[in-house]
Design a protein around this motif. Structure first.
Motif, PDB file in Angstrom:
ATOM      1  N   LEU A  11     107.599 -87.986 -43.484  1.00  0.00           N
ATOM      2  CA  LEU A  11     107.028 -86.368 -44.011  1.00  0.00           C
ATOM      3  C   LEU A  11     105.986 -86.529 -43.371  1.00  0.00           C
ATOM      4  CD1 LEU A  11     106.570 -84.456 -46.112  1.00  0.00           C
ATOM      5  CD2 LEU A  11     106.293 -86.699 -47.922  1.00  0.00           C
ATOM      6  N   TYR A  12     106.133 -85.587 -42.099  1.00  0.00           N
ATOM      7  CA  TYR A  12     104.389 -85.385 -41.702  1.00  0.00           C
ATOM      8  C   TYR A  12     103.548 -83.671 -41.992  1.00  0.00           C
ATOM      9  CZ  TYR A  12     102.400 -84.550 -36.879  1.00  0.00           C
ATOM     10  OH  TYR A  12     101.476 -84.265 -36.034  1.00  0.00           O
ATOM     11  N   VAL A  41     113.087 -85.507 -40.521  1.00  0.00           N
ATOM     12  CA  VAL A  41     111.158 -84.824 -40.726  1.00  0.00           C
ATOM     13  C   VAL A  41     111.012 -84.173 -41.628  1.00  0.00           C
ATOM     14  CG1 VAL A  41     109.737 -84.150 -39.040  1.00  0.00           C
ATOM     15  CG2 VAL A  41     111.145 -85.678 -37.864  1.00  0.00           C
ATOM     16  N   ILE A  42     110.366 -84.490 -42.338  1.00  0.00           N
ATOM     17  CA  ILE A  42     110.570 -82.867 -43.191  1.00  0.00           C
ATOM     18  C   ILE A  42     108.677 -82.217 -43.055  1.00  0.00           C
ATOM     19  CG2 ILE A  42     109.893 -82.287 -45.665  1.00  0.00           C
ATOM     20  CD1 ILE A  42     111.985 -84.611 -45.902  1.00  0.00           C
ATOM     21  N   VAL A  43     108.767 -81.288 -42.531  1.00  0.00           N
ATOM     22  CA  VAL A  43     106.983 -81.045 -42.738  1.00  0.00           C
ATOM     23  C   VAL A  43     106.523 -79.776 -43.223  1.00  0.00           C
ATOM     24  CG1 VAL A  43     107.983 -79.706 -40.671  1.00  0.00           C
ATOM     25  CG2 VAL A  43     105.352 -80.356 -41.157  1.00  0.00           C
ATOM     26  N   MET A  44     105.412 -79.495 -43.823  1.00  0.00           N
ATOM     27  CA  MET A  44     105.274 -78.087 -43.990  1.00  0.00           C
ATOM     28  C   MET A  44     104.316 -77.966 -44.019  1.00  0.00           C
ATOM     29  SD  MET A  44     103.382 -79.967 -47.918  1.00  0.00           S
ATOM     30  CE  MET A  44     102.918 -78.005 -48.115  1.00  0.00           C
ATOM     31  N   ASP A  45     104.177 -76.377 -44.355  1.00  0.00           N
ATOM     32  CA  ASP A  45     102.793 -75.141 -44.026  1.00  0.00           C
ATOM     33  C   ASP A  45     102.040 -75.159 -45.561  1.00  0.00           C
ATOM     34  OD1 ASP A  45     101.586 -74.228 -41.714  1.00  0.00           O
ATOM     35  OD2 ASP A  45     103.790 -72.559 -41.710  1.00  0.00           O
ATOM     36  N   TYR A  46     100.587 -75.640 -44.955  1.00  0.00           N
ATOM     37  CA  TYR A  46      99.753 -75.642 -46.186  1.00  0.00           C
ATOM     38  C   TYR A  46      99.879 -74.559 -46.396  1.00  0.00           C
ATOM     39  CZ  TYR A  46      98.593 -80.421 -43.664  1.00  0.00           C
ATOM     40  OH  TYR A  46      98.830 -81.271 -43.217  1.00  0.00           O
ATOM     41  N   ARG A  47      99.166 -74.081 -47.626  1.00  0.00           N
ATOM     42  CA  ARG A  47      99.205 -72.686 -48.350  1.00  0.00           C
ATOM     43  C   ARG A  47      98.517 -71.641 -47.508  1.00  0.00           C
ATOM     44  NH1 ARG A  47      98.243 -73.267 -54.518  1.00  0.00           N
ATOM     45  NH2 ARG A  47      99.587 -74.687 -55.439  1.00  0.00           N
ATOM     46  N   THR A  48      98.292 -70.361 -47.389  1.00  0.00           N
ATOM     47  CA  THR A  48      97.791 -69.692 -46.975  1.00  0.00           C
ATOM     48  C   THR A  48      98.554 -70.209 -44.800  1.00  0.00           C
ATOM     49  OG1 THR A  48      95.511 -70.618 -45.714  1.00  0.00           O
ATOM     50  CG2 THR A  48      95.408 -69.832 -47.902  1.00  0.00           C
ATOM     51  N   TYR A  49      99.102 -70.749 -44.672  1.00  0.00           N
ATOM     52  CA  TYR A  49      99.479 -71.126 -43.072  1.00  0.00           C
ATOM     53  C   TYR A  49     100.708 -70.555 -43.021  1.00  0.00           C
ATOM     54  CZ  TYR A  49      95.968 -74.417 -42.713  1.00  0.00           C
ATOM     55  OH  TYR A  49      94.208 -74.646 -41.828  1.00  0.00           O
ATOM     56  N   GLY A  50     101.067 -70.455 -42.151  1.00  0.00           N
ATOM     57  CA  GLY A  50     103.001 -69.875 -42.067  1.00  0.00           C
ATOM     58  C   GLY A  50     102.840 -68.512 -42.852  1.00  0.00           C
ATOM     59  N   LEU A  74     105.221 -82.957 -54.439  1.00  0.00           N
ATOM     60  CA  LEU A  74     105.951 -81.980 -54.821  1.00  0.00           C
ATOM     61  C   LEU A  74     106.970 -82.303 -53.374  1.00  0.00           C
ATOM     62  CD1 LEU A  74     107.448 -79.283 -56.062  1.00  0.00           C
ATOM     63  CD2 LEU A  74     106.000 -77.694 -54.597  1.00  0.00           C
ATOM     64  N   PHE A  75     106.080 -81.815 -51.761  1.00  0.00           N
ATOM     65  CA  PHE A  75     107.420 -82.542 -50.667  1.00  0.00           C
ATOM     66  C   PHE A  75     107.557 -83.970 -50.689  1.00  0.00           C
ATOM     67  CE2 PHE A  75     105.892 -78.323 -49.950  1.00  0.00           C
ATOM     68  CZ  PHE A  75     107.464 -77.588 -48.506  1.00  0.00           C
ATOM     69  N   TYR A  76     106.832 -84.825 -51.180  1.00  0.00           N
ATOM     70  CA  TYR A  76     107.045 -86.130 -51.847  1.00  0.00           C
ATOM     71  C   TYR A  76     109.363 -86.632 -52.066  1.00  0.00           C
ATOM     72  CZ  TYR A  76     107.103 -91.341 -51.692  1.00  0.00           C
ATOM     73  OH  TYR A  76     107.464 -92.939 -51.474  1.00  0.00           O
ATOM     74  N   PHE A 110     117.960 -78.285 -37.645  1.00  0.00           N
ATOM     75  CA  PHE A 110     117.129 -78.005 -38.463  1.00  0.00           C
ATOM     76  C   PHE A 110     117.412 -77.215 -39.569  1.00  0.00           C
ATOM     77  CE2 PHE A 110     115.958 -74.644 -36.305  1.00  0.00           C
ATOM     78  CZ  PHE A 110     114.849 -73.167 -37.587  1.00  0.00           C
ATOM     79  N   GLU A 111     116.558 -77.116 -41.059  1.00  0.00           N
ATOM     80  CA  GLU A 111     117.004 -75.990 -41.963  1.00  0.00           C
ATOM     81  C   GLU A 111     115.540 -75.312 -42.127  1.00  0.00           C
ATOM     82  OE1 GLU A 111     119.827 -77.426 -44.734  1.00  0.00           O
ATOM     83  OE2 GLU A 111     120.843 -78.218 -43.108  1.00  0.00           O
ATOM     84  N   GLU A 112     115.223 -74.638 -42.725  1.00  0.00           N
ATOM     85  CA  GLU A 112     114.082 -74.146 -43.336  1.00  0.00           C
ATOM     86  C   GLU A 112     114.740 -74.346 -44.607  1.00  0.00           C
ATOM     87  OE1 GLU A 112     111.231 -69.662 -43.272  1.00  0.00           O
ATOM     88  OE2 GLU A 112     113.125 -69.804 -42.191  1.00  0.00           O
ATOM     89  N   PHE A 113     113.598 -74.120 -45.396  1.00  0.00           N
ATOM     90  CA  PHE A 113     113.167 -74.219 -47.058  1.00  0.00           C
ATOM     91  C   PHE A 113     112.168 -74.328 -47.586  1.00  0.00           C
ATOM     92  CE2 PHE A 113     111.921 -78.172 -46.297  1.00  0.00           C
ATOM     93  CZ  PHE A 113     111.526 -79.069 -47.283  1.00  0.00           C
ATOM     94  N   PHE A 114     112.050 -73.444 -48.837  1.00  0.00           N
ATOM     95  CA  PHE A 114     110.926 -73.469 -49.864  1.00  0.00           C
ATOM     96  C   PHE A 114     110.638 -74.305 -50.519  1.00  0.00           C
ATOM     97  CE2 PHE A 114     111.399 -69.369 -47.026  1.00  0.00           C
ATOM     98  CZ  PHE A 114     109.932 -69.156 -46.466  1.00  0.00           C
ATOM     99  N   LEU A 115     109.723 -74.491 -51.230  1.00  0.00           N
ATOM    100  CA  LEU A 115     109.940 -74.907 -52.975  1.00  0.00           C
ATOM    101  C   LEU A 115     108.569 -74.149 -53.362  1.00  0.00           C
ATOM    102  CD1 LEU A 115     108.980 -78.843 -51.620  1.00  0.00           C
ATOM    103  CD2 LEU A 115     111.580 -78.119 -52.896  1.00  0.00           C
TER     104      LEU A 115
END
Length: 264
Positions: free
Chosen positions: A76-77, A102-111, A128-130, A48-53
């Motif tokens: 997109l999970y 698989v692309i999975v994001m953490d919502y605001r205030t999560y993680g 944005l993730f889509y 996997f790769e970690e990233f930020f948007l």
């Protein structure tokens, strides 16, 4: 008579107190994030790769991108209302092992994600993730997947775009209906700031839809998922998981035996 008046006053005060608590504390009831330090190092069994948007308001949104050599497509999970990517990344590996990116994001205030929560912001972040996914893959290979609270975000996102498929695991009709059942004596219609009206979004989804729901779900009633399913106008299927709860569908053959078909 004065005694009855005192009891009535006490009950009224308690009712008003509960009403005020629901209004001001609803985010703490709906969202159950856990935070991670910014230098936290994820570790999973799949590459996997970690990233930020970065959102328009400056919020930094953390994501994980699981990658296979020759993926069947990309998922997109959108995860549930509790935890963070250290947990949801583990769940994403189930799909990576099926040869999907698989692309999975953490919502605001999560993680590691920052920013102020609101329903509108969550939907914008999802888009944005889509956009990130559609820049890297053809939409005809893009599957939007939602789980629990994430089902509403996934359904909204699918309604605004043209993914290949929409898969929902334990979805609710809308959050207001869930709140009414949980707080039947409170005026939740007037109090709830978060609506998550999946019932409205699903009517505008044009891709095939698959819904998985357990009959023993104590968090989101099975009937809520069936009611949502009835509104879908595109090609659709509803997979009943007999005896399934809210967080254990992966333990049932009715799920594992049907999820491949739902994704293909």
């Amino acid at each position: 008579m004065p005694k009855f008046k005192r009891v009535g006053c006490v009950l009224l005060v308690l009712y008003l107190l509960l009403t005020a608590m629901l209004y001001f504390l609803q985010e703490k009831i709906i969202f159950l994030p856990s935070e991670l330090p910014q230098d936290y190092a994820y570790s999973f069994s799949e590459p996997f790769e970690e990233f930020f948007l970065t959102a328009d308001d400056g919020a930094k949104l953390n994501g994980l991108h699981f990658k296979r050599e020759n993926p069947k497509g990309v998922i997109l999970y959108f995860h549930g209302n509790a935890g963070d990517l250290s947990r949801w990344g583990e769940i994403a590996t189930f799909f990576a092992q099926k040869e999907y990116d698989v692309i999975v994001m953490d919502y605001r205030t999560y993680g590691k994600s920052t920013g102020k929560l609101s329903e509108a912001a969550l939907f914008k972040d999802a888009q944005l993730f889509y956009d990130y996914a559609s820049e890297n893959y053809n939409e005809n290979k893009l599957i939007v997947y939602g789980r629990s609270l994430g089902c509403s975000i996934a359904t909204y996102t699918a309604s605004k775009n043209k993914p290949a498929k929409l898969v929902l695991e334990t979805p609710f009709y809308n959050l207001l209906e869930v709140a009414k059942k949980r707080f039947p004596v409170l005026p939740v219609t007037w109090l709830l700031k978060y609506k998550f009206e999946s019932n409205k979004y699903i009517t505008k989804v044009n891709c095939p839809i698959s819904i998985f729901h357990g009959t023993e779900d104590a968090v989101v009633p099975y009937e809520s998922g069936k009611k949502l399913f009835s509104l879908a106008t595109s090609k659709k299927e509803f997979i009943t998981i007999e005896g399934g709860g809210h967080n254990d569908l992966i333990n049932f053959k009715a799920y594992t035996g049907n999820i491949d078909g739902a994704l293909e």
